[in-house]
Design an enzyme around this catalytic site. Structure first.
Site, PDB file in Angstrom:
ATOM      1  CD  GLU A   1      -2.987  -1.302   2.102  1.00  0.00           C
ATOM      2  OE1 GLU A   1      -4.137  -1.571   1.751  1.00  0.00           O
ATOM      3  OE2 GLU A   1      -2.671  -1.104   3.293  1.00  0.00           O
TER       4      GLU A   1
ATOM      5  CD  GLU B   1      -3.502  -7.425   2.836  1.00  0.00           C
ATOM      6  OE1 GLU B   1      -4.542  -6.933   3.311  1.00  0.00           O
ATOM      7  OE2 GLU B   1      -2.423  -6.827   2.808  1.00  0.00           O
TER       8      GLU B   1
HETATM    9  C1  GAL Z   1      -5.171  -4.130   3.885  1.00  0.00           C
HETATM   10  C2  GAL Z   1      -3.774  -3.923   4.379  1.00  0.00           C
HETATM   11  C3  GAL Z   1      -3.496  -4.643   5.667  1.00  0.00           C
HETATM   12  C4  GAL Z   1      -4.613  -4.403   6.635  1.00  0.00           C
HETATM   13  C5  GAL Z   1      -5.904  -4.847   6.038  1.00  0.00           C
HETATM   14  C6  GAL Z   1      -7.081  -4.562   6.931  1.00  0.00           C
HETATM   15  O1  GAL Z   1      -5.558  -3.092   3.077  1.00  0.00           O
HETATM   16  O2  GAL Z   1      -2.821  -4.296   3.432  1.00  0.00           O
HETATM   17  O3  GAL Z   1      -2.306  -4.177   6.182  1.00  0.00           O
HETATM   18  O4  GAL Z   1      -4.681  -3.068   6.924  1.00  0.00           O
HETATM   19  O5  GAL Z   1      -6.140  -4.137   4.864  1.00  0.00           O
HETATM   20  O6  GAL Z   1      -7.065  -5.292   8.067  1.00  0.00           O
HETATM   21 MG    MG Z   2      -2.364  -0.206   5.177  1.00  0.00          MG
END
Ligand code: GAL
Ligand code: MG
Length: 941
Positions: free
Chosen positions: A409, A475
């Site tokens: 990010e 993710e």
């Molecule tokens: C994503 C991010 C993670 C965490 C997650 C929300 O956007 O990469 O670090 O913030 O969202 O829990």
């Molecule tokens: Mg973040």
């Protein structure tokens, strides 16, 4: 400009980054690999003098008053400063590279001894992790400076040390320019949080050592080395045993350099991409069953003791996880050693996240073309690139690392191009991904296209598009609170399409700080800005214990799938490198909760192959509740389980008439009397207010029809459409419900009610008829027919709530168990007869929320009330009301209700992962407009 804000001075006198290793003084010790045995290694962990200052400008020339602090640790976990949880927003003004003028400082100090042998050699000091930067002094002389919290800093201190006692002082600042690159979503914690040690080195011994594996051969950057396979020395590697995450075979290479023996674990493996976009490990298509791992511990903060890391990796193994993304920075180097040994595919991510730039002007925009967006700024280039370099150089010898990640990010800019170019040029044996490339439609040199939180249908679109590169969900399935509920649906697609190479669930463990008897999160420490419990989003709890979501992931990630046709069982082996014959398959035919036939076998099935078996059992002609085939694959523990309905006809007991109940109407009551029971039905409210059997009252309140559930974290968006909350007035307000009865009449043995349910300030969302039929044996048949208002949001749930005396804690049920389960999160459970209790059903989510549901239930009995159905219902029994669970923000705020609450539900909507992921899939929502629900209340006479 202060030196720690000077982008041209991001380190001073730090050694060039080399690969991670420990030198030993003998071959035997090197082979054993116990660091502390080495004469050349001295760990400086332990109790240090410590002085904390809210502002670095207050640090005096000479510190006279010292506290004590353990190293490694974070000072916020030891009473200095506060743990500060923020996700996207920077905890200070965004004015790079400048940080607050009030910059907290921790000064660390201790003595160490240098003996004569050491004095004749070179002495180095290594810091494995210091947040955010450090100034090093030996015997009061300045040695050097370094930043990059999760990267290694090594200094040659030979010319500063003397024989005998020496003094080391480390000044650690809370903020420095590097902090702009470390805006990861976590508690902001400072200090020396990883190992610190001294190394005694030959003046001419090798520094950086590189081990390469090409064409199944090992090549070493040094000339003098020996390869071992276990105890055996290997002269020539013929037909070597390859490394993979399932069978992590390691060779040992011991490099001899001057007087030093330097051991490395070497795994022979090869990574490539097929023309279909598959990820190939040693030529075999592998799917990444991953989790994102942060350094977090409710007691230690970011410090990760070896044993803790090991035990959590073993827990990942237990959950069938084969891949770890080290979100969002390189892990403790020993973590990677463990991953080599235990077998994980690692996506190693460098220590860069500048997420908070999106909100520096308020709002949320990736305006990378703006001048102050640093990933395009030349002055920041070195800071970016050197972080990739330091990761790659430190970790390049690990077989577990299969992919480099260029951070998280941070938008996309020329500094990313530079990082990718450097990395790809340096290491051609691994893949590179960076999720931020999505901002330029992946038009850059990443090898793998990656996204986060794309929906199930979204990944299908990627699977079908023109891009030849593999697609990786870096993710997905945000595991916050009760959940995640959508892992299953993702994996139906991932297995379907070659290009979908898998993904990493966000994230491994809840981040929380344990204090005053409960887990605390953002806002509990008086932070000015914070993101509440968004850090409590782990697949496992903060103490690493499992929840339903953990077991659901295990069930989806498992390596065996089966199907049944009569007595024929087809078994598919989804392992990539393991024959199923390493495990034992147990099967059981279970009828109405009783095993009627069982067997076990060893299935010789090669990886990616299927086989058909015939099982020897005969089924009864009919049964009362159900007949199932249960399968369990076990090694040291159960690795896979499945259940198949054998579709045996169900014949229920007839509701035999024993005597006819008498009905008397008295004002608004209908009193129903049988041989040993009296029921009171309240016509005004259209429900039973009393059920007395043999003189004992079974209810503590009138039976209610309700739709509310305490929102889960994954309901955090939809809850505003469901309920009334202070900050929102747009919901159907199901948590402030008005139940209306228009009509209620007794006809023979039936009571007919016509009514509606409406939230406060809203028109009815449900209009219904219920027919209660009192059968001859005293059973009450409940038949609900409802119509949900058009345009109404899907409901959290719908069903009847029974308040029963608190003493009734234990119960039995036939349904999905033994763990809580929901329509979409149920693959970890099976239908059976179970015993449980209100205490066992409670799940301690850090923020209390809906839990304890059971789907596909045919029978529950508690407190002399038996609930049955010819079809299926969902149920939940709790010592808390949904309102109590809704109101509490921490577990220690919960006070048990005076009664236990039994919910017999038509349906409870699924869980999904909408806390960060996509909306709940349609098929798991209670969105039907016509509802028909039938069940029986059978008081035990
Ligand atoms: C994503 C991010 C993670 C965490 C997650 C929300 O956007 O990469 O670090 O913030 O969202 O829990
Ligand atoms: Mg973040």
């Amino acid at each position: 400009m202060r030196s720690y804000e000077n982008l041209n001075l991001i380190s001073e006198n730090r050694e060039p980054q080399r690969s991670y290793y420990i030198p030993y003084d003998t071959l035997e010790k090197a082979l054993k690999g116990n660091k502390e045995d080495s004469e050349y290694y001295r760990l400086l962990n332990g109790e240090w003098n410590f002085a904390y200052f809210n502002r670095d400008i207050d640090v005096p020339e000479v510190i006279t008053k010292w506290d004590k602090i353990p190293v490694p640790s974070n000072w916020q976990m030891h009473g200095y400063d506060i743990p500060y949880y923020t996700n996207v927003n920077y905890p200070y003004a965004v004015d790079s590279p400048y940080v607050p003028d009030d910059n907290p400082c921790g000064v660390y100090n201790r003595e160490f001894i240098v003996d004569r042998q050491w004095k004749e050699r070179d002495t180095y000091i290594v810091f494995e992790g210091v947040n955010s930067c450090l100034y090093l002094y030996i015997n009061d002389e300045y040695v050097g400076y370094s930043q990059g919290s999760h990267l290694q800093s090594e200094f040659n201190i030979s010319k500063y040390v003397k024989k005998g006692s020496n003094n080391i002082t480390v000044r650690v600042l809370k903020w420095c320019s590097g902090s702009y690159l470390e805006d990861q979503d976590f508690f902001r914690l400072s200090g020396i949080f990883r190992d610190v040690y001294l190394l005694s080195r030959d003046k001419n011994s090798a520094r950086d050592i590189e081990i390469k594996v090409e064409n199944k051969n090992i090549s070493v950057s040094e000339k003098d080395y020996v390869i071992y396979d276990g105890e055996n020395k290997i002269d020539k590697l013929d037909n070597p045993i390859l490394w993979n995450a399932e069978k992590p075979h390691l060779y040992k290479v011991v490099v001899k350099s001057c007087s030093e023996y330097i051991p490395f674990n070497v795994g022979i493996r090869d990574i490539s991409v097929s023309d279909k976009g598959e990820l190939l490990i040693n030529g075999v298509s592998v799917k990444l069953k991953g989790v994102n791992h942060h350094d977090t511990n409710p007691k230690f903060g970011h410090y990760t003791p070896y044993e803790t890391m090991k035990s959590e990796l073993l827990k990942m193994k237990e959950l069938n996880v084969n891949c770890i993304r080290t979100s969002h920075y390189p892990p403790n180097p020993e973590f990677l050693n463990l991953c080599d040994e235990l077998g994980f595919y690692v996506v190693d991510e460098t220590d860069i996240e500048i997420h908070g730039f999106v909100s520096r002007n308020g709002g949320y925009v990736y305006d990378m073309e703006s001048e102050d967006w640093i990933c395009n700024q030349e002055v920041w280039k070195n800071s970016f690139v050197e972080r990739a370099q330091r990761m790659v150089e430190r970790d390049k010898n690990h077989p577990c690392v299969i992919m480099w990640s260029m951070g998280n990010e941070s938008g996309y800019g020329s500094n990313h191009d530079a990082m990718i170019a450097w990395t790809k040029n340096r290491d051609k044996s691994r893949l590179v991904h960076y999720e931020g490339a999505n901002l330029i439609n992946d038009k850059c040199d990443v090898d793998v296209v990656s996204r986060m939180y794309t929906s199930v249908s979204g990944i299908e679109e990627f699977a079908k598009n023109e891009d030849k590169r593999p697609f990786f969900l870096c993710e997905y399935s945000h595991a916050m609170g009760n959940g995640p509920g959508d892992v299953w649906d993702y994996w139906q697609r991932i297995y379907q399409y070659p290009k979908l190479i898998g993904g990493c669930i966000w994230e491994w463990a809840d981040h929380a700080v344990f204090a005053d008897g409960a887990y605390r999160y953002g806002g509990d420490f008086g932070e000015t800005t914070h993101d509440g419990n968004f850090c409590c989003d782990g697949l496992v709890f903060a103490d690493r214990s499992f929840k339903a979501g953990s077991l659901e992931a295990k069930a989806v990630y498992q390596y065996m799938r089966t199907s049944v046709n009569g007595n024929k069982l087809t078994i598919s082996n989804l392992y990539d490198f393991t024959n199923l014959n390493e495990y034992k398959l147990q099967w059981k035919v279970v009828c109405d909760g009783e095993t009627i036939k069982a067997g076990e076998m060893i299935c010789d099935i090669k990886p990616h192959q299927s086989k058909e078996y015939t099982l020897d059992f005969t089924l009864p002609e009919n049964c009362k509740l159900g007949c199932y085939l249960n399968l369990s694959l076990t090694g040291e523990y159960e690795v896979a389980a499945e259940q198949h309905d054998l579709h045996v006809a169900i014949k229920t007991d007839s509701n035999a008439v024993t005597s006819s109940p008498k009905f008397v109407e008295e004002k608004q009551l209908i009193i129903i009397t049988g041989e040993n029971y009296v029921y009171k039905f309240n016509k005004h409210y259209g429900s039973f207010e009393s059920i007395t059997v043999n003189g004992e009252e079974k209810l503590t309140d009138i039976i209610k029809l309700t739709a509310w559930r305490a929102p889960t974290d994954n309901d955090r968006r939809i809850k505003y459409e469901w309920g009334l909350f202070e900050d929102n007035r747009s919901g159907v307000n199901l948590n402030r419900i008005f139940s209306k009865v228009y009509f209620c009449e007794l006809a023979d043995n039936k009571i007919i009610v016509n009514g509606s349910l409406a939230g406060i300030s809203r028109s009815p969302f449900l209009r219904f008829n219920v027919m209660f039929t009192i059968l001859g044996n005293g059973s009450i048949k409940v038949e609900l027919e409802g119509k949900v208002k058009e345009n109404c949001v899907y409901l959290p749930r719908l069903g009847f709530e029974f308040s029963i005396p608190k003493k009734n804690k234990e119960f039995r049920y036939y349904g999905m168990g033994p763990y809580e389960n929901y329509l979409d999160m149920c693959h970890h459970t099976k239908v059976d007869m179970y015993e449980s209790s209100v205490d066992k059903e409670y799940v301690p989510y850090i923020v209390p929320q809906e839990h304890g549901n059971h789907t596909r239930t045919k029978f529950v009995e508690i407190g002399g009330l038996r609930f049955t159905t010819e079809s299926e219902f969902e149920f939940n029994i709790s010592k808390y009301t949904s309102e109590m669970l809704t109101a509490a923000a921490h577990t220690d705020e919960l006070m048990e209700n005076e009664s236990n609450i039994v919910r017999i539900d038509y349906k409870n909507s699924g869980i999904g992962s909408n806390s960060c992921g996509p909306e709940l899939l349609e098929q798991y929502r209670l969105s039907e407009k016509h509802i028909k629900f039938k069940f029986y209340i059978k008081p035990v006479m």
